[in-house]
Design a protein around this motif. Structure first.
Motif, PDB file in Angstrom:
ATOM      1  N   ALA A  48     -20.726 -62.977 -62.467  1.00  0.00           N
ATOM      2  CA  ALA A  48     -22.051 -62.876 -63.082  1.00  0.00           C
ATOM      3  C   ALA A  48     -22.074 -63.385 -64.515  1.00  0.00           C
ATOM      4  N   ARG A  49     -20.898 -63.440 -65.160  1.00  0.00           N
ATOM      5  CA  ARG A  49     -20.850 -63.847 -66.566  1.00  0.00           C
ATOM      6  C   ARG A  49     -19.406 -64.199 -66.931  1.00  0.00           C
ATOM      7  N   GLY A  50     -19.209 -64.640 -68.170  1.00  0.00           N
ATOM      8  CA  GLY A  50     -17.871 -64.856 -68.700  1.00  0.00           C
ATOM      9  C   GLY A  50     -17.059 -65.886 -67.937  1.00  0.00           C
ATOM     10  N   PHE A  51     -15.753 -65.613 -67.821  1.00  0.00           N
ATOM     11  CA  PHE A  51     -14.857 -66.544 -67.146  1.00  0.00           C
ATOM     12  C   PHE A  51     -15.325 -66.834 -65.723  1.00  0.00           C
ATOM     13  N   GLY A  52     -15.715 -65.790 -65.005  1.00  0.00           N
ATOM     14  CA  GLY A  52     -16.076 -65.957 -63.605  1.00  0.00           C
ATOM     15  C   GLY A  52     -17.239 -66.905 -63.424  1.00  0.00           C
ATOM     16  N   LEU A  53     -18.255 -66.758 -64.261  1.00  0.00           N
ATOM     17  CA  LEU A  53     -19.412 -67.644 -64.171  1.00  0.00           C
ATOM     18  C   LEU A  53     -19.017 -69.074 -64.488  1.00  0.00           C
TER      19      LEU A  53
ATOM     20  N   VAL B 250     -20.474 -56.637 -59.236  1.00  0.00           N
ATOM     21  CA  VAL B 250     -21.180 -55.374 -58.984  1.00  0.00           C
ATOM     22  C   VAL B 250     -22.585 -55.417 -59.568  1.00  0.00           C
ATOM     23  N   ASP B 251     -22.841 -56.356 -60.450  1.00  0.00           N
ATOM     24  CA  ASP B 251     -24.158 -56.507 -61.060  1.00  0.00           C
ATOM     25  C   ASP B 251     -25.020 -57.407 -60.177  1.00  0.00           C
ATOM     26  N   PRO B 252     -26.147 -56.907 -59.682  1.00  0.00           N
ATOM     27  CA  PRO B 252     -27.010 -57.716 -58.806  1.00  0.00           C
ATOM     28  C   PRO B 252     -27.509 -59.012 -59.439  1.00  0.00           C
ATOM     29  N   VAL B 253     -27.410 -59.135 -60.762  1.00  0.00           N
ATOM     30  CA  VAL B 253     -27.858 -60.359 -61.420  1.00  0.00           C
ATOM     31  C   VAL B 253     -27.073 -61.567 -60.936  1.00  0.00           C
TER      32      VAL B 253
ATOM     33  N   ALA C 147     -20.788 -57.065 -54.648  1.00  0.00           N
ATOM     34  CA  ALA C 147     -19.607 -56.479 -54.015  1.00  0.00           C
ATOM     35  C   ALA C 147     -18.733 -55.841 -55.076  1.00  0.00           C
ATOM     36  N   ASP C 148     -18.039 -54.794 -54.689  1.00  0.00           N
ATOM     37  CA  ASP C 148     -17.135 -54.064 -55.571  1.00  0.00           C
ATOM     38  C   ASP C 148     -15.701 -54.423 -55.192  1.00  0.00           C
ATOM     39  N   VAL C 149     -14.957 -55.015 -56.132  1.00  0.00           N
ATOM     40  CA  VAL C 149     -13.605 -55.490 -55.814  1.00  0.00           C
ATOM     41  C   VAL C 149     -12.642 -54.358 -55.492  1.00  0.00           C
ATOM     42  N   ARG C 150     -13.012 -53.130 -55.819  1.00  0.00           N
ATOM     43  CA  ARG C 150     -12.130 -52.005 -55.518  1.00  0.00           C
ATOM     44  C   ARG C 150     -12.085 -51.686 -54.025  1.00  0.00           C
ATOM     45  N   ASP C 151     -13.024 -52.224 -53.288  1.00  0.00           N
ATOM     46  CA  ASP C 151     -13.195 -51.887 -51.874  1.00  0.00           C
ATOM     47  C   ASP C 151     -12.680 -53.029 -50.989  1.00  0.00           C
ATOM     48  N   PRO C 152     -11.583 -52.835 -50.250  1.00  0.00           N
ATOM     49  CA  PRO C 152     -11.083 -53.897 -49.372  1.00  0.00           C
ATOM     50  C   PRO C 152     -12.121 -54.363 -48.351  1.00  0.00           C
ATOM     51  N   ALA C 153     -12.924 -53.435 -47.860  1.00  0.00           N
ATOM     52  CA  ALA C 153     -13.952 -53.814 -46.888  1.00  0.00           C
ATOM     53  C   ALA C 153     -14.966 -54.768 -47.500  1.00  0.00           C
TER      54      ALA C 153
END
Length: 257
Positions: free
Chosen positions: A11-16, A34-37, A52-58
């Protein structure tokens, strides 16, 4: 359908920045956060955002399913991370759990699913660690511990893949402190001073450029800038001396902060 790249924390920073550069290089990009933006931000350059939450394998497996439906998954970037400053004994249980789960388990879970997804056809995994992976960082002990674990996990994972004959390359980027929202949020914390002890905060675009460049080569680990990694390694080799040097660097960073 073309090659697909998955980028977490997009959503921002390196990832964006990484997501945008991969899209410019012709990848179909699926970015998570995790931010819907993330959905709106990535749609601006033709990428797909998924909450999506990276803490969740599913959650990783659900993202992999979306990505596989768009083409061959060829790149998986585990970038999502959080930062907490201060002595670990003063940090709330929830903060400790969140930092460890996002920074370390997020990378482990993402890498596991990436291998599951790319094992047959091959690909690249890029894990974003930190300069703090190389040695002690008072004030950021918990964060540094997770990033050191990411670095060791990534290189060990490459060894396992080589032994198993799986055609996946695992890269790890270790950038110094950068001018991102994550750093800006802790700017007023006294224990963040060490982040400002270098020649200046790295531009996020420079880090994104270095990250994407790694995907085209064989190098497993890269530090940005390289000379700061050398200093950090010395601190790890001689911790008594290194901690004294770090106190001086912290004082210098406090003035700059």
């Amino acid at each position: 359908m073309g090659d697909v790249a998955v980028v977490t924390g997009a959503a921002r920073g390196f990832g964006l920045g990484i997501a945008r550069r991969l899209a410019e290089r012709g990848y179909v990009v699926v970015g998570t956060d995790v931010d819907p933006v993330v959905e709106d931000v990535l749609s601006r350059f033709g990428a797909r955002g998924v909450v999506a939450d990276v803490r969740d394998p599913a959650a990783h497996r659900a993202v992999a399913g979306v990505a596989a439906g768009l083409g061959r998954v060829a790149v998986w970037v585990n970038n999502a991370g959080v930062l907490a400053t201060g002595p670990v004994w003063e940090q709330d249980d929830d903060v400790v759990r969140r930092v460890v789960e996002v920074n370390l388990l997020g990378v482990v879970n993402g890498s596991r699913v990436a291998v599951e997804t790319m094992r047959a056809s091959g690909g690249r995994i890029l894990n974003i660690a930190s300069m703090s992976a190389y040695g002690p960082v008072p004030g950021l002990a918990l964060y540094a511990a997770t990033k050191a674990a990411v670095l060791n996990f990534s290189t060990s994972l490459q060894g396992d893949l080589d032994l198993a004959g799986v055609p996946i390359r695992v890269h790890t980027l270790c950038p110094d402190a950068a001018d991102t929202a994550m750093v800006d949020r802790v700017r007023d914390d006294a224990d963040s001073a060490i982040l400002f002890s270098g020649g200046g905060l790295l531009p996020p675009d420079e880090v994104a450029d270095r990250a994407v460049a790694m995907l085209g080569g064989r190098r497993l680990v890269r530090a940005v800038p390289a000379h700061r990694a050398g200093m950090a390694r010395l601190g790890a080799l001689a911790p008594t001396v290194g901690l004294r040097v770090l106190r001086a660097l912290r004082a210098w960073g406090e003035r700059r902060r």
